[in-house]
Motif scaffolding. Structure first.
Motif, PDB file in Angstrom:
ATOM      1  N   VAL A 102      -1.127  -0.650   2.166  1.00 15.05           N
ATOM      2  CA  VAL A 102      -1.076  -2.017   2.677  1.00 15.05           C
ATOM      3  C   VAL A 102      -0.631  -2.980   1.586  1.00 15.05           C
ATOM      4  O   VAL A 102      -1.147  -2.942   0.457  1.00 15.05           O
ATOM      5  CB  VAL A 102      -2.463  -2.465   3.198  1.00 15.05           C
ATOM      6  CG1 VAL A 102      -2.450  -3.936   3.595  1.00 15.05           C
ATOM      7  CG2 VAL A 102      -2.908  -1.589   4.360  1.00 15.05           C
ATOM      8  N   ASP A 103       0.310  -3.835   1.949  1.00 15.26           N
ATOM      9  CA  ASP A 103       0.646  -5.007   1.129  1.00 15.26           C
ATOM     10  C   ASP A 103      -0.059  -6.202   1.759  1.00 15.26           C
ATOM     11  O   ASP A 103       0.337  -6.656   2.831  1.00 15.26           O
ATOM     12  CB  ASP A 103       2.161  -5.225   1.120  1.00 15.26           C
ATOM     13  CG  ASP A 103       2.559  -6.611   0.601  1.00 15.26           C
ATOM     14  OD1 ASP A 103       1.743  -7.246  -0.101  1.00 15.26           O
ATOM     15  OD2 ASP A 103       3.682  -7.042   0.911  1.00 15.26           O
ATOM     16  N   PRO A 104      -1.114  -6.738   1.118  1.00 15.17           N
ATOM     17  CA  PRO A 104      -1.843  -7.861   1.719  1.00 15.17           C
ATOM     18  C   PRO A 104      -1.140  -9.196   1.561  1.00 15.17           C
ATOM     19  O   PRO A 104      -1.572 -10.203   2.122  1.00 15.17           O
ATOM     20  CB  PRO A 104      -3.170  -7.851   0.959  1.00 15.17           C
ATOM     21  CG  PRO A 104      -2.803  -7.332  -0.395  1.00 15.17           C
ATOM     22  CD  PRO A 104      -1.709  -6.312  -0.153  1.00 15.17           C
ATOM     23  N   ARG A 132       2.171   5.374   6.564  1.00 11.84           N
ATOM     24  CA  ARG A 132       2.919   4.150   6.837  1.00 11.84           C
ATOM     25  C   ARG A 132       2.574   3.082   5.794  1.00 11.84           C
ATOM     26  O   ARG A 132       1.512   3.124   5.174  1.00 11.84           O
ATOM     27  CB  ARG A 132       2.617   3.612   8.239  1.00 11.84           C
ATOM     28  CG  ARG A 132       2.667   4.668   9.326  1.00 11.84           C
ATOM     29  CD  ARG A 132       4.053   5.254   9.552  1.00 11.84           C
ATOM     30  NE  ARG A 132       4.010   6.403  10.453  1.00 11.84           N
ATOM     31  CZ  ARG A 132       4.057   6.320  11.778  1.00 11.84           C
ATOM     32  NH1 ARG A 132       4.161   5.122  12.356  1.00 11.84           N
ATOM     33  NH2 ARG A 132       4.010   7.401  12.510  1.00 11.84           N
ATOM     34  N   TYR A 133       3.463   2.127   5.686  1.00 10.79           N
ATOM     35  CA  TYR A 133       3.302   1.005   4.764  1.00 10.79           C
ATOM     36  C   TYR A 133       3.225  -0.256   5.603  1.00 10.79           C
ATOM     37  O   TYR A 133       4.113  -0.527   6.424  1.00 10.79           O
ATOM     38  CB  TYR A 133       4.480   0.966   3.791  1.00 10.79           C
ATOM     39  CG  TYR A 133       4.474  -0.197   2.831  1.00 10.79           C
ATOM     40  CD1 TYR A 133       3.641  -0.198   1.713  1.00 10.79           C
ATOM     41  CD2 TYR A 133       5.317  -1.293   3.035  1.00 10.79           C
ATOM     42  CE1 TYR A 133       3.642  -1.270   0.828  1.00 10.79           C
ATOM     43  CE2 TYR A 133       5.328  -2.358   2.144  1.00 10.79           C
ATOM     44  CZ  TYR A 133       4.475  -2.333   1.051  1.00 10.79           C
ATOM     45  OH  TYR A 133       4.481  -3.389   0.178  1.00 10.79           O
ATOM     46  N   TRP A 134       2.172  -1.041   5.406  1.00 11.02           N
ATOM     47  CA  TRP A 134       1.848  -2.151   6.291  1.00 11.02           C
ATOM     48  C   TRP A 134       1.837  -3.494   5.557  1.00 11.02           C
ATOM     49  O   TRP A 134       1.465  -3.570   4.389  1.00 11.02           O
ATOM     50  CB  TRP A 134       0.458  -1.944   6.892  1.00 11.02           C
ATOM     51  CG  TRP A 134       0.334  -0.762   7.790  1.00 11.02           C
ATOM     52  CD1 TRP A 134       0.106   0.532   7.421  1.00 11.02           C
ATOM     53  CD2 TRP A 134       0.426  -0.756   9.216  1.00 11.02           C
ATOM     54  NE1 TRP A 134       0.049   1.340   8.527  1.00 11.02           N
ATOM     55  CE2 TRP A 134       0.238   0.562   9.647  1.00 11.02           C
ATOM     56  CE3 TRP A 134       0.638  -1.758  10.161  1.00 11.02           C
ATOM     57  CZ2 TRP A 134       0.259   0.924  10.993  1.00 11.02           C
ATOM     58  CZ3 TRP A 134       0.660  -1.405  11.499  1.00 11.02           C
ATOM     59  CH2 TRP A 134       0.467  -0.074  11.905  1.00 11.02           C
ATOM     60  N   HIS A 135       2.190  -4.527   6.315  1.00 11.19           N
ATOM     61  CA  HIS A 135       2.056  -5.908   5.830  1.00 11.19           C
ATOM     62  C   HIS A 135       1.707  -6.781   7.027  1.00 11.19           C
ATOM     63  O   HIS A 135       2.481  -6.871   7.995  1.00 11.19           O
ATOM     64  CB  HIS A 135       3.357  -6.379   5.191  1.00 11.19           C
ATOM     65  CG  HIS A 135       3.347  -7.812   4.747  1.00 11.19           C
ATOM     66  ND1 HIS A 135       2.531  -8.273   3.721  1.00 11.19           N
ATOM     67  CD2 HIS A 135       4.048  -8.900   5.191  1.00 11.19           C
ATOM     68  CE1 HIS A 135       2.745  -9.571   3.559  1.00 11.19           C
ATOM     69  NE2 HIS A 135       3.640  -9.972   4.437  1.00 11.19           N
ATOM     70  N   HIS A 136       0.514  -7.380   6.978  1.00 11.27           N
ATOM     71  CA  HIS A 136       0.051  -8.277   8.039  1.00 11.27           C
ATOM     72  C   HIS A 136       0.191  -7.644   9.422  1.00 11.27           C
ATOM     73  O   HIS A 136       0.826  -8.195  10.331  1.00 11.27           O
ATOM     74  CB  HIS A 136       0.785  -9.614   7.964  1.00 11.27           C
ATOM     75  CG  HIS A 136       0.466 -10.370   6.702  1.00 11.27           C
ATOM     76  ND1 HIS A 136       1.075 -11.569   6.383  1.00 11.27           N
ATOM     77  CD2 HIS A 136      -0.383 -10.111   5.685  1.00 11.27           C
ATOM     78  CE1 HIS A 136       0.606 -11.995   5.215  1.00 11.27           C
ATOM     79  NE2 HIS A 136      -0.276 -11.118   4.781  1.00 11.27           N
ATOM     80  N   LEU A 137      -0.412  -6.457   9.564  1.00  9.38           N
ATOM     81  CA  LEU A 137      -0.511  -5.717  10.829  1.00  9.38           C
ATOM     82  C   LEU A 137       0.815  -5.177  11.344  1.00  9.38           C
ATOM     83  O   LEU A 137       0.884  -4.685  12.477  1.00  9.38           O
ATOM     84  CB  LEU A 137      -1.168  -6.583  11.921  1.00  9.38           C
ATOM     85  CG  LEU A 137      -2.593  -7.071  11.615  1.00  9.38           C
ATOM     86  CD1 LEU A 137      -3.071  -8.006  12.722  1.00  9.38           C
ATOM     87  CD2 LEU A 137      -3.557  -5.898  11.449  1.00  9.38           C
ATOM     88  N   ARG A 179      -7.190  -8.513   6.689  1.00  6.42           N
ATOM     89  CA  ARG A 179      -7.236  -8.062   8.089  1.00  6.42           C
ATOM     90  C   ARG A 179      -6.622  -6.690   8.311  1.00  6.42           C
ATOM     91  O   ARG A 179      -7.176  -5.860   9.040  1.00  6.42           O
ATOM     92  CB  ARG A 179      -6.524  -9.094   8.963  1.00  6.42           C
ATOM     93  CG  ARG A 179      -6.831  -8.976  10.447  1.00  6.42           C
ATOM     94  CD  ARG A 179      -6.232 -10.151  11.197  1.00  6.42           C
ATOM     95  NE  ARG A 179      -6.818 -11.414  10.742  1.00  6.42           N
ATOM     96  CZ  ARG A 179      -6.226 -12.595  10.898  1.00  6.42           C
ATOM     97  NH1 ARG A 179      -5.026 -12.669  11.450  1.00  6.42           N
ATOM     98  NH2 ARG A 179      -6.825 -13.699  10.486  1.00  6.42           N
ATOM     99  N   THR A 180      -5.489  -6.411   7.685  1.00  7.13           N
ATOM    100  CA  THR A 180      -4.801  -5.146   7.962  1.00  7.13           C
ATOM    101  C   THR A 180      -5.592  -3.950   7.464  1.00  7.13           C
ATOM    102  O   THR A 180      -5.746  -2.947   8.175  1.00  7.13           O
ATOM    103  CB  THR A 180      -3.395  -5.147   7.331  1.00  7.13           C
ATOM    104  OG1 THR A 180      -2.673  -6.279   7.812  1.00  7.13           O
ATOM    105  CG2 THR A 180      -2.641  -3.879   7.676  1.00  7.13           C
ATOM    106  N   GLN A 181      -6.123  -4.023   6.243  1.00  3.14           N
ATOM    107  CA  GLN A 181      -6.870  -2.885   5.717  1.00  3.14           C
ATOM    108  C   GLN A 181      -8.164  -2.655   6.490  1.00  3.14           C
ATOM    109  O   GLN A 181      -8.561  -1.498   6.728  1.00  3.14           O
ATOM    110  CB  GLN A 181      -7.123  -3.014   4.213  1.00  3.14           C
ATOM    111  CG  GLN A 181      -7.716  -4.297   3.720  1.00  3.14           C
ATOM    112  CD  GLN A 181      -6.663  -5.324   3.352  1.00  3.14           C
ATOM    113  OE1 GLN A 181      -5.627  -5.431   4.009  1.00  3.14           O
ATOM    114  NE2 GLN A 181      -6.916  -6.089   2.295  1.00  3.14           N
ATOM    115  N   ALA A 182      -8.841  -3.724   6.909  1.00  2.00           N
ATOM    116  CA  ALA A 182     -10.053  -3.554   7.704  1.00  2.00           C
ATOM    117  C   ALA A 182      -9.721  -2.921   9.056  1.00  2.00           C
ATOM    118  O   ALA A 182     -10.445  -2.044   9.545  1.00  2.00           O
ATOM    119  CB  ALA A 182     -10.743  -4.902   7.882  1.00  2.00           C
TER     120      ALA A 182
END
Length: 257
Positions: free
Chosen positions: A178-180, A219-224, A201-204
Motif C-alpha cells: 500500500v502507498d498511503p 497487488r499495489y494499492w493507493h487510496h483503495l 483506510r486502505t491497509q485497514a
C-alpha cells in the motif's frame, strides 16, 4: 472479529489504523519501539489484544517481537507499518546495517519469516518506491555515498517486492503493498495533503474486509484503488535475488511454501 498485529502503532498511520480497526470491533495487537513509548498509546491500550515491545533497528529485538507475537497466537492479519524516512547519514545498527535498510526492509522481512503465517499481509510502501531501482548491488550502502532519499526509495521498493514474493510463494496468504500517500503525520509533516483517516483506510480495509475487491493478492494499492508498481518490484528474478540477499544479511530464511 479478526486479530491484527500492526508494527509502529504508537502514533501516526499505525495508531490510526489500530484505532479504526478497534472501533470496528477487531482485536489489535500493538507494537511500541520501547517500553517508554507504550504510554503514548493511551486509552487504545485497554481495548487492544496487548502490546509487544522491540526496536526494529535491532535484530535481537526483531526476533523478540516475533516471539512475543507467536506467544499470543496466530494473527489473522499483519500490517507492516513501521518505518523511517530520511536519515542524515547511513548510521549503523548493532549488526552494522544501514538504519534505513534495517528498519524498513530487514525488519519486515524477518518478522514475515519468523511470525506464524497469518491469513493476510499488508506492507506499507510509498509512491517514491519507483525511484528505488538498481539497489541489489549494494543493499547495505557500504560502497555508495549516502543518499537518504534514494535509500528510502529503495527500502520501499523492497517491501513491494517482498509483498509480491509472498503472494507468489504463499498462495493461501493474501499479500499486498500500500502507498498511503503523503500523510499529515510526524513523518509527513503538517503540510502533507492527505489526512490520517484517508491514509490508514486502505491497509485497514485489506487487513479485514470480506469485500471481494479486497480478497486479492500481489497487488499495489493507493487510496483503495490498484495501481501499477515499479516494474522491478513485479519481476520474479528481482524478487528472488532480493530474498536471497536478505536471507544472507539477516541469517533468517524465508520459507518457500
Amino acid at each position: 472479529m479478526a486479530t491484527i498485529f500492526i508494527t509502529g502503532s504508537t502514533d501516526g498511520l499505525g495508531r490510526a489504523a489500530a484505532q479504526s480497526l478497534a472501533d470496528q470491533g477487531h482485536r489489535v495487537l500493538l507494537h511500541a519501539r520501547s517500553a517508554g513509548r507504550t504510554g503514548a498509546i493511551g486509552e487504545l491500550a485497554s481495548r487492544s489484544a496487548g502490546i509487544v515491545v522491540g526496536d526494529l533497528a535491532r535484530a535481537a529485538d526483531v526476533r523478540s517481537i516475533a516471539d512475543q507475537v507467536n506467544a499470543i497466537g496466530r494473527m489473522d492479519a499483519i500490517i507492516h507499518n513501521a518505518g523511517v524516512y530520511t536519515r542524515p547519514g547511513r548510521g549503523a545498527t548493532p549488526g552494522g546495517h544501514a538504519e534505513t535498510l534495517a528498519i524498513n526492509t530487514l525488519a519486515p522481512y524477518m518478522l514475515t519469516a519468523l511470525i506464524e503465517r497469518p491469513g493476510r499481509l499488508v506492507y506499507l510502501s510509498s509512491g517514491l518506491h519507483r525511484g528505488g531501482e538498481g539497489s541489489l548491488d549494494d543493499l547495505d550502502w557500504k560502497k555508495r555515498a549516502w543518499d537518504s532519499a534514494k535509500a528510502y526509495a529503495e527500502s520501499k521498493l523492497h517491501v513491494v517486492a517482498l509483498a509480491f514474493t509472498l503472494a507468489r510463494r504463499w498462495p493461501k496468504v493474501l499479500s499486498n503493498a500500500v502507498d498511503p500517500g503523503w500523510v499529515r503525520t510526524k513523518m509527513g509533516g503538517a503540510a502533507a495533503p492527505v489526512d490520517l483517516d484517508t491514509g490508514q483506510r486502505t491497509q485497514a480495509w485489506l487487513a479485514v474486509s470480506e469485500d471481494p475487491a479486497a480478497l486479492v493478492s500481489g497487488r499495489y494499492w493507493h487510496h483503495l484503488a490498484q495501481q501499477q508498481p515499479a516494474s522491478e518490484a513485479a519481476d520474479p528474478e528481482f524478487q528472488d535475488e532480493l530474498i536471497e540477499k536478505l536471507g544472507r544479511l539477516t541469517g533468517v530464511e524465508l520459507p518457500q511454501v
